[in-house]
Design an enzyme around this catalytic site. Structure first.
Site, short mmCIF file in Angstrom:
data_model
loop_
_atom_site.label_atom_id
_atom_site.label_comp_id
_atom_site.label_asym_id
_atom_site.label_seq_id
_atom_site.Cartn_x
_atom_site.Cartn_y
_atom_site.Cartn_z
N GLU A 45 0.84 -1.20 0.00
CA GLU A 45 0.00 0.00 0.00
C GLU A 45 0.88 1.25 0.00
O GLU A 45 1.86 1.33 0.74
CB GLU A 45 -0.89 -0.04 1.24
CG GLU A 45 -1.90 1.08 1.34
CD GLU A 45 -2.82 0.92 2.55
OE1 GLU A 45 -3.82 1.65 2.63
OE2 GLU A 45 -2.53 0.05 3.41
N LYS A 114 -9.16 3.22 -2.72
CA LYS A 114 -9.51 2.41 -1.55
C LYS A 114 -10.94 2.72 -1.12
O LYS A 114 -11.33 3.89 -1.00
CB LYS A 114 -8.52 2.70 -0.41
CG LYS A 114 -8.60 1.73 0.75
CD LYS A 114 -7.44 1.98 1.73
CE LYS A 114 -7.45 1.00 2.90
NZ LYS A 114 -6.31 1.22 3.82
N CYS A 177 -5.58 -3.41 2.03
CA CYS A 177 -5.40 -3.53 3.48
C CYS A 177 -6.71 -3.68 4.26
O CYS A 177 -7.28 -4.75 4.34
CB CYS A 177 -4.59 -2.34 3.98
SG CYS A 177 -3.81 -2.63 5.60
N SER A 365 20.94 -0.61 34.15
CA SER A 365 20.64 -0.54 35.58
C SER A 365 20.93 -1.84 36.30
O SER A 365 20.97 -1.86 37.53
CB SER A 365 19.16 -0.19 35.77
OG SER A 365 18.34 -1.27 35.33
#
Length: 720
Positions: A45, A114, A177, A365
């Site tokens: 896309e 789309k 999509c 850490s």
């Protein structure tokens, strides 16, 4: 007799607004598809622009440059004699659309906009584009003058709208999509109208455990209707929090015949398969398919297409024993632990090579979060080494730029050793104070040694003391820790001094460590290491060392991080990771005494598993305090009483509300979890909220009182 056609789809690592780079990757994918005998190629896309342009889609330049790149693709010598389906944004009648452009040999046959836009979660497509609501409707689109000129004036307009492409031997339909995820997906109507090839061009991002949903929908698309389904996706970081996770797929009648990788460092991956159209026609021989097909009231508009050879197969009618259909294969899935090892690592590599920084820096850490971030960097170095061994020229070129001095000394250098490469680009630092333990210092050093990072070990007490002395000089007051009799504000302020100074020092060392090492390759990116659950609860100091350039674990839960470390311990042969798994999570910002050791879960009032539950209730299931309480009442009793559940619910929403402001400055994080609290993109909720949620709290209290009264009555009945 088999009617065989070879088709191609692909994963492309596109980058938002990298027009020339995106163009070159598209052309490369077409070149590879043709070399493998494909007569049709589809791609992701919005592949010309990159999917993640966001508000750049509102700029006219984006559309002009898209056409400029498209004109160079359609006229390129390597892009002839193959049917092309390419994604780009197009303005039609002054309206912006997300489109597919279908062409063959310098002729554009169809522009398909789309229909249904993604507009929730990470996606805001309706901010940039308009959906094409007019299903099965087409009209003429006047091509830009620059396109008319490169087509030698032979084409002025093209069909624009919701149509199918009919050839001499088969028919194509197109999805984009989100349309696959809708209840009435276009492929259903297209199949009933005779379409045999479906494409889905996607910009689908990675989330832990999400791939199965997408794959099942793709497989089901043709398992029910028959046909050939080609799925294309972007793969990589195109400039934002998302990682697009590939998995280009070709499915025939519900059987997977080709699948691309979900993760990887290849910028271009082409997936091809030879399919038998006669098998599609046989699959659709069921009477129910025929009855539903003839019941369709309106057919799709048809755009006719024919290639120079007359057929997509390009073969004669004689039976060719050398050409066979691609066989079915099972789908490939990664475990969640493997997804964490691969997705964020690939995202980090894209970010590093594209921003032109000299490497990474992280304050270690000795706890599991910074450990997990460091192991993800180690995984990245392993992927780079593997890609280099496989001859990936782009990876080798990017690694050589980062290596700097090593390449000057050895121009043939290749990054085949992960630890050697890590020592060049990864810098770690333990910033101890009087509240730090020998155990965390030792764990940090051991981890750095196993990974190969350039490690610095130091104490910052003098800097912390200087800040405290400044405050005492100005105010005449000396704040004390809680364990020494101080108040809550004093205790919190003293912790925050350490946390925020670590951020300041991290950026100092990130900028100057390459200079110290005589490596003129640019400053280092500072990595954050706050997990999604701590951000959700607000259990971090604003502008402390959780504030960084990017955070690869900011969308991953503590529970998943622990599972990932257990996986990495064995998969990467790093026994030192076991010490991180068994250690109690602690910030080490308060003094350790004989009766007190600071604990993250005790400080928060929740276990990390409980925070994950609250996160999903709040974001995914969209529950407020009252609904969350009712849900947990059913799930957590009798382990907890209703009163205890009520305390946890109220406590969570209180701290979520008062710390919501921290999300406005949250370090951009790799998005991997559906309940990310990142309000810059994903979680659009206000940051000033009434923290007591008074009405919901009253309703919760009523339920608790009702339960207690009923329970007391039952107890009384038993006694009587």
């Amino acid at each position: 007799m088999g009617h065989l056609v070879t088709v191609a789809t692909c994963n492309l690592n596109q980058w938002a607004l990298d027009f020339e780079g995106n163009r070159d990757r598209i052309i490369q994918s077409i070149r590879i598809a043709k070399e493998r005998g494909a007569s049709f190629r589809t791609g992701p896309e919005l592949e010309i622009t990159g999917y993640g342009c966001l508000d750049h889609f509102l700029e006219a330049d984006t559309y002009m440059h898209s056409w400029e790149m498209y004109s160079q693709i359609i006229t390129h010598p390597d892009c002839q004699d193959i049917l092309l389906d390419i994604g780009m944004p197009i303005i039609h009648k002054s309206v912006r659309y997300n489109c597919r452009v279908i062409s063959y040999n310098r002729k554009i046959f169809l522009i398909r906009p789309k229909l249904w836009l993604a507009n929730d979660g990470n996606y805001r497509e309706m901010r940039y584009f308009t959906p094409w609501y007019r299903q099965k409707h087409v009209e003429d689109h006047i091509l830009p003058v620059m396109i008319q000129e490169v087509l030698d004036g032979k084409q002025r307009s093209v069909t624009f709208g919701d149509a199918k492409l009919d050839g001499l031997e088969t028919s194509f339909g197109f999805e984009t999509c989100e349309e696959l995820f809708t209840p009435n997906s276009p492929h259903i109507g297209l199949a009933l109208d005779g379409v045999e090839f479906f494409t889905n061009s996607s910009g689908s991002h990675h989330e832990l455990r999400k791939l199965d949903t997408r794959m099942r929908l793709i497989v089901e698309a043709t398992k029910k209707c028959g046909g050939v389904y080609l799925y294309a996706n972007q793969r990589g970081c195109d400039g934002d929090r998302l990682y697009y996770d590939g998995c280009a797929l070709i499915v025939v009648n519900g059987d997977v015949v080709a699948q691309g990788a979900q993760f990887g460092l290849d910028d271009v991956e082409v997936v091809t398969a030879t399919v038998d159209l006669d098998s599609v026609r046989s699959y659709r021989s069921a009477p129910s398919f025929g009855m539903q097909s003839t019941a369709v009231e309106k057919s799709y508009p048809s755009v006719e297409f024919s290639s120079a050879s007359g057929a997509l197969s390009g073969r004669s009618l004689e039976f060719d024993m050398t050409v066979i259909p691609t066989k079915a294969r099972p789908l490939r899935y990664h475990t969640p632990e493997e997804e964490i090892a691969l997705g964020p690592a690939c995202w980090l590599w894209d970010y590093l090579r594209r921003c032109r920084a000299g490497g990474f820096f992280i304050p270690l850490s000795g706890g599991i979060d910074s450990c997990a971030t460091s192991v993800i960097v180690h995984s990245m170095c392993r992927l780079v080494a593997e890609a280099a061994k496989n001859g990936n020229e782009q990876v080798i070129a990017d690694a050589r730029r980062l290596a700097g001095k090593a390449v000057e000394e050895n121009p043939e250098w290749v990054p085949t050793d992960p630890k050697e490469f890590a020592n060049m680009i990864f810098h770690t630092c333990y910033m101890g104070t009087e509240n730090s333990s020998n155990e965390t210092r030792a764990r940090a050093k051991a981890l750095a040694n196993d990974i190969g990072s350039y490690h610095v070990d130091m104490n910052i007490d003098t800097v912390v003391t200087a800040v405290r002395k400044l405050f005492e000089t100005v105010t005449g007051k000396s704040p004390q820790y809680k364990v020494h009799g101080g108040s809550q504000p004093e205790n919190l302020a003293l912790q925050n001094i350490q946390a925020r100074l670590r951020m300041v020092l991290a950026y100092l060392f990130a900028l100057l460590l390459p200079w110290v090492r005589s490596r003129p390759t640019g400053g280092l990116l500072v990595l954050g290491s706050a997990n999604v659950d701590e951000a959700l609860r607000g259990y971090l100091t604003k502008y402390d060392c959780s504030s960084a350039d990017i955070n690869p674990i900011g969308g991953i839960s503590k529970t998943d991080l622990k599972a990932f470390i257990a996986y990495a311990r064995d998969a990467f042969d790093m026994p030192v990771l076991n010490d991180f798994l068994t250690a109690t999570p602690t910030a080490e910002l308060e003094p350790i005494t004989k009766t007190y050791v600071q604990s993250d879960e005790a400080d928060m009032g929740f276990t990390y598993d409980e925070l994950s539950v609250f996160g999903r209730l709040r974001k995914v299931e969209k529950f407020g305090p009252y609904s969350a309480f009712i849900k947990l009442y059913h799930e957590w009793t009798p382990r907890l009483t209703p009163a205890e559940i009520a305390v946890k619910v109220k406590r969570f929403f209180y701290f979520y509300a008062i710390n919501r402001h921290k999300m406005t400055v949250l370090t951009p994080s790799y998005h991997a979890e559906q309940y990310s609290p990142d309000d810059n993109r994903f979680d659009l909720r206000p940051f000033l909220i009434l923290p007591s949620f008074p009405w919901a709290s009253k309703k919760i209290d009523e339920v608790v009182k009702s339960f207690e009264a009923k329970n007391q009555s039952l107890q009384q009945d038993k006694q009587d």
